[in-house]
Write a protein that holds these residues in place. Structure first.
Motif, mmCIF file in Angstrom:
data_model
loop_
_atom_site.group_PDB
_atom_site.id
_atom_site.type_symbol
_atom_site.label_atom_id
_atom_site.label_comp_id
_atom_site.label_asym_id
_atom_site.label_seq_id
_atom_site.Cartn_x
_atom_site.Cartn_y
_atom_site.Cartn_z
ATOM 1 N N MET B 1 0.846 -1.193 0.000
ATOM 2 C CA MET B 1 0.000 0.000 0.000
ATOM 3 C C MET B 1 0.884 1.245 0.000
ATOM 4 S SD MET B 1 -3.088 0.953 2.640
ATOM 5 C CE MET B 1 -4.032 -0.528 2.309
ATOM 6 N N LEU B 2 0.488 2.257 -0.768
ATOM 7 C CA LEU B 2 1.297 3.470 -0.847
ATOM 8 C C LEU B 2 1.135 4.293 0.432
ATOM 9 C CD1 LEU B 2 0.695 4.778 -4.487
ATOM 10 C CD2 LEU B 2 2.687 3.558 -3.592
ATOM 11 N N SER B 3 2.256 4.756 0.959
ATOM 12 C CA SER B 3 2.194 5.536 2.202
ATOM 13 C C SER B 3 1.398 6.822 1.999
ATOM 14 C CB SER B 3 3.612 5.848 2.689
ATOM 15 O OG SER B 3 4.311 6.583 1.712
ATOM 16 N N GLU B 4 1.481 7.415 0.808
ATOM 17 C CA GLU B 4 0.713 8.645 0.550
ATOM 18 C C GLU B 4 -0.789 8.402 0.730
ATOM 19 O OE1 GLU B 4 3.169 7.587 -1.327
ATOM 20 O OE2 GLU B 4 4.482 9.260 -1.902
ATOM 21 N N ILE B 5 -1.250 7.246 0.293
ATOM 22 C CA ILE B 5 -2.683 6.951 0.408
ATOM 23 C C ILE B 5 -3.033 6.563 1.846
ATOM 24 C CG2 ILE B 5 -4.496 5.354 -0.360
ATOM 25 C CD1 ILE B 5 -3.233 5.499 -3.151
ATOM 26 N N GLU B 6 -2.115 5.884 2.516
ATOM 27 C CA GLU B 6 -2.368 5.558 3.928
ATOM 28 C C GLU B 6 -2.548 6.807 4.775
ATOM 29 O OE1 GLU B 6 -0.409 1.556 5.475
ATOM 30 O OE2 GLU B 6 1.085 2.872 4.521
ATOM 31 N N ARG B 7 -1.901 7.878 4.400
ATOM 32 C CA ARG B 7 -1.979 9.112 5.201
ATOM 33 C C ARG B 7 -3.225 9.936 4.899
ATOM 34 N NH1 ARG B 7 3.878 9.301 4.566
ATOM 35 N NH2 ARG B 7 3.726 10.625 2.706
ATOM 36 N N LEU B 8 -3.948 9.597 3.840
ATOM 37 C CA LEU B 8 -5.082 10.435 3.431
ATOM 38 C C LEU B 8 -6.158 10.599 4.515
ATOM 39 C CD1 LEU B 8 -5.665 9.447 -0.336
ATOM 40 C CD2 LEU B 8 -4.634 11.541 0.567
ATOM 41 N N PRO B 9 -6.555 9.541 5.248
ATOM 42 C CA PRO B 9 -7.639 9.733 6.225
ATOM 43 C C PRO B 9 -7.347 10.837 7.236
ATOM 44 C CG PRO B 9 -7.269 7.396 5.868
ATOM 45 C CD PRO B 9 -6.165 8.119 5.147
ATOM 46 N N ALA B 10 -6.150 10.870 7.762
ATOM 47 C CA ALA B 10 -5.817 11.901 8.752
ATOM 48 C C ALA B 10 -5.749 13.273 8.099
ATOM 49 C CB ALA B 10 -4.481 11.571 9.414
ATOM 50 N N GLN B 11 -5.239 13.309 6.873
ATOM 51 C CA GLN B 11 -5.146 14.606 6.185
ATOM 52 C C GLN B 11 -6.531 15.179 5.899
ATOM 53 O OE1 GLN B 11 -2.566 13.172 2.950
ATOM 54 N NE2 GLN B 11 -1.055 14.667 3.621
ATOM 55 N N VAL B 12 -7.462 14.317 5.469
ATOM 56 C CA VAL B 12 -8.827 14.789 5.221
ATOM 57 C C VAL B 12 -9.458 15.259 6.529
ATOM 58 C CG1 VAL B 12 -11.146 14.098 4.503
ATOM 59 C CG2 VAL B 12 -9.155 13.365 3.163
ATOM 60 N N ALA B 13 -9.305 14.471 7.585
ATOM 61 C CA ALA B 13 -9.931 14.791 8.871
ATOM 62 C C ALA B 13 -9.437 16.119 9.428
ATOM 63 C CB ALA B 13 -9.649 13.665 9.868
ATOM 64 N N ALA B 14 -8.228 16.523 9.036
ATOM 65 C CA ALA B 14 -7.646 17.764 9.558
ATOM 66 C C ALA B 14 -8.086 18.987 8.747
ATOM 67 C CB ALA B 14 -6.122 17.655 9.547
ATOM 68 N N ARG B 15 -8.908 18.794 7.720
ATOM 69 C CA ARG B 15 -9.280 19.922 6.854
ATOM 70 C C ARG B 15 -10.797 20.116 6.856
ATOM 71 N NH1 ARG B 15 -4.586 17.987 5.426
ATOM 72 N NH2 ARG B 15 -3.042 19.336 4.408
ATOM 73 N N PRO B 16 -11.272 21.038 7.683
ATOM 74 C CA PRO B 16 -12.729 21.244 7.791
ATOM 75 C C PRO B 16 -13.393 21.549 6.450
ATOM 76 C CG PRO B 16 -11.568 22.399 9.556
ATOM 77 C CD PRO B 16 -10.514 21.870 8.629
ATOM 78 N N HIS B 17 -12.695 22.266 5.573
ATOM 79 C CA HIS B 17 -13.374 22.609 4.315
ATOM 80 C C HIS B 17 -13.595 21.368 3.464
ATOM 81 C CE1 HIS B 17 -9.643 22.407 1.873
ATOM 82 N NE2 HIS B 17 -10.416 22.489 0.826
ATOM 83 N N LEU B 18 -12.696 20.381 3.565
ATOM 84 C CA LEU B 18 -12.907 19.137 2.811
ATOM 85 C C LEU B 18 -14.076 18.345 3.400
ATOM 86 C CD1 LEU B 18 -9.348 17.761 1.913
ATOM 87 C CD2 LEU B 18 -11.079 18.748 0.388
ATOM 88 N N LEU B 19 -14.184 18.336 4.716
ATOM 89 C CA LEU B 19 -15.307 17.627 5.331
ATOM 90 C C LEU B 19 -16.638 18.284 4.944
ATOM 91 C CD1 LEU B 19 -13.749 16.961 8.850
ATOM 92 C CD2 LEU B 19 -13.972 15.358 6.932
ATOM 93 N N ARG B 20 -16.616 19.591 4.807
ATOM 94 C CA ARG B 20 -17.830 20.292 4.376
ATOM 95 C C ARG B 20 -18.140 19.980 2.910
ATOM 96 N NH1 ARG B 20 -17.943 25.079 2.114
ATOM 97 N NH2 ARG B 20 -15.844 25.588 2.810
ATOM 98 N N LEU B 21 -17.108 20.040 2.040
ATOM 99 C CA LEU B 21 -17.336 19.739 0.626
ATOM 100 C C LEU B 21 -17.826 18.299 0.429
ATOM 101 C CD1 LEU B 21 -14.191 21.338 -1.105
ATOM 102 C CD2 LEU B 21 -16.562 22.109 -1.305
ATOM 103 N N GLY B 22 -17.329 17.394 1.257
ATOM 104 C CA GLY B 22 -17.637 15.977 1.065
ATOM 105 C C GLY B 22 -18.768 15.457 1.938
ATOM 106 N N ARG B 23 -19.536 16.353 2.533
ATOM 107 C CA ARG B 23 -20.521 15.930 3.549
ATOM 108 C C ARG B 23 -21.587 14.997 2.991
ATOM 109 N NH1 ARG B 23 -21.513 20.737 1.565
ATOM 110 N NH2 ARG B 23 -23.619 21.467 1.151
ATOM 111 N N LEU B 24 -21.802 15.008 1.677
ATOM 112 C CA LEU B 24 -22.795 14.100 1.083
ATOM 113 C C LEU B 24 -22.124 12.915 0.384
ATOM 114 C CD1 LEU B 24 -25.325 16.682 -0.442
ATOM 115 C CD2 LEU B 24 -25.394 15.554 1.784
ATOM 116 N N PHE B 25 -20.831 12.773 0.589
ATOM 117 C CA PHE B 25 -20.104 11.720 -0.134
ATOM 118 C C PHE B 25 -19.809 10.553 0.792
ATOM 119 C CE2 PHE B 25 -16.277 9.872 -2.207
ATOM 120 C CZ PHE B 25 -16.835 9.626 -3.446
ATOM 121 N N SER B 26 -20.552 9.479 0.615
ATOM 122 C CA SER B 26 -20.357 8.254 1.399
ATOM 123 C C SER B 26 -20.300 7.089 0.413
ATOM 124 C CB SER B 26 -21.496 8.056 2.407
ATOM 125 O OG SER B 26 -21.527 9.107 3.342
ATOM 126 N N GLU B 27 -19.146 6.892 -0.147
ATOM 127 C CA GLU B 27 -18.952 5.871 -1.175
ATOM 128 C C GLU B 27 -17.591 5.214 -0.971
ATOM 129 O OE1 GLU B 27 -21.260 5.205 -3.254
ATOM 130 O OE2 GLU B 27 -22.478 7.014 -3.462
#
Lengths: 278, 128
Positions: B1-27
């Motif tokens: 598994m690529l380390s860059e992709i492994e780090r994505l969950p924490a990076q997304v969680a640390a960015r409120p604007h991404l959580l807002r943009l993705g609030r309807l995205f559950s896929e």
């Protein structure tokens, strides 16, 4: 705090037999340069050049919003119409505006679909112009996307359009201007970007007309950004080679909206283009 | 598994604007780099899990399939033309989008910014 030299006014044009109230803005004095915006956006794409004293010192820049774009409202009855721009309607609009503003042989500068129309006018109505600056312009290329994505009841076409065209913006563009450029797409009215793209991605009539462009009478200079995925440098080069005497400049660090996304990077290329129109 | 992709969950969680943009995205989204598969399980914008593949059993809404050299160039600070956007990779034949592309397009800004996060991480030296 400063007031910019750009002024905006309205003019009513008869287009397709109906009145259209058109917004235009201008800055500078000297030889007129009529500026055409891209699909899905409006005249604010030209804001930086219109505030650039090195450009406006010897040129009167005029940019207008196409009908249905920016501050140019759709015509009466639009609520039941499907907006579909055509080459013919775009040409009619440009020529009507030149007549209404009594412009004497302006240089025509157009970007993307505006660049396509600039080349169409170079072939069909060269006597009305002093020269053509065709930016991110080519003969034709089919869509690499589905234009129906941008007009749906279950999604925001403007936001989708902006996210898609961000593919055409250079990573060298300053963040503030990247987002200003994308904002115009987010502002676009329902179905307008789709309606612009319908002719841009389907009408290939320019291909057969390139050979009739006489650059000895009216120069043609094509400018293209290396980060443009829609009109690639290969598309622009193919087009320039099909127009005897046309010149081409490739901008290594710019994309599809150079005057808007990266004004500092674009200005030397635009100044060079204006020089070639003499 | 690529380390860059492994780090994505924490990076997304640390960015409120991404959580807002993705609030309807559950896929669930599949990222395939060469033969290595990563299933990103999104829940209202957060990445709840990154599941390793290969798997024939994990359903996904759409997939991005590319190669290691292309994604490495995509993640450079100033990518060269064609490698600066996922549609650039697709247009130059270095990536393929599979599955429900409309689900991607409806969430395009969100997904593009998520996939580009390693670019930002390299700029700032961010580790999480």
């Amino acid at each position: 705090m400063s007031i910019e030299p750009i002024t905006g006014r309205y003019v009513t044009l008869q287009l397709g037999g109906r009145p259209h109230r058109i917004y235009f803005e201008e800055a500078g004095s000297g030889r007129p340069v009529l500026c055409l915006h891209t699909a899905g956006a409006h005249s604010a794409q030209w804001r930086h050049l219109m505030n650039d004293a090195d450009v406006t010192g010897g040129h009167r820049l005029i940019a207008f919003d196409m009908p249905w774009h920016g501050k140019s409202l759709p015509p009466e009855g639009s609520e039941t119409e499907e907006y579909l721009l055509t080459t013919e309607a775009y040409i009619e609009t440009v020529l009507a505006l030149i007549d209404a503003l009594e412009l004497e042989a302006p240089v025509l500068a157009g970007c993307s679909m505006g660049g396509r129309i600039a080349l169409q006018l170079a072939a069909l109505h060269p006597e009305r112009f002093a020269g053509f600056i065709a930016i991110e312009a080519s003969d034709f290329q089919p869509a690499w996307y589905d234009i129906d994505w941008f007009h749906r009841p279950d999604a925001h076409g403007g936001e989708m359009g902006a996210a898609l065209v961000s593919a055409n913006i250079s990573p060298h563009a300053p963040a503030a201007e990247r987002w200003n450029t994308l904002w115009m797409f987010m502002q676009s009215g329902p179905g307008v970007f789709r309606g612009d793209l319908s002719f841009y991605t389907q009408d290939d009539s320019l291909i057969g007309r390139l050979g009739q462009i006489d650059t000895a009478r009216t120069p043609v200079h094509i400018i293209v950004g290396a980060y443009d995925l829609t009109c690639t440098p290969e598309d622009a080069r193919r087009t320039a080679e099909a127009i005897p005497g046309a010149t081409l400049a490739v901008m290594d660090e710019l994309g599809h909206f150079p005057m808007s996304e990266h004004p500092e990077g674009f200005r030397p290329f635009f100044l060079e283009a204006l020089d070639k129109m003499r | 598994m690529l380390s860059e992709i492994e780090r994505l969950p924490a990076q997304v969680a640390a960015r409120p604007h991404l959580l807002r943009l993705g609030r309807l995205f559950s896929e669930t989204v599949l990222i395939r780099v060469d033969d290595v598969e990563h299933y990103l399980v999104f829940d209202r914008g957060r990445i709840e899990a990154v599941l390793p593949g290969p798997s024939k059993k994990i359903p996904y809404r759409f997939a991005i399939a590319t190669d290691g050299e292309a994604i490495a160039k995509f993640w450079e600070l100033l990518p060269e033309p064609g490698f600066h956007d996922i549609f650039g990779l697709v247009k130059t034949g270095r990536a393929e989008i599979l599955g429900d592309i409309l689900a991607l397009v409806k969430n395009l800004r969100f997904f593009k910014e998520v996939l580009a996060l390693p670019r930002g991480a390299r700029v700032t030296g961010e580790s999480a």
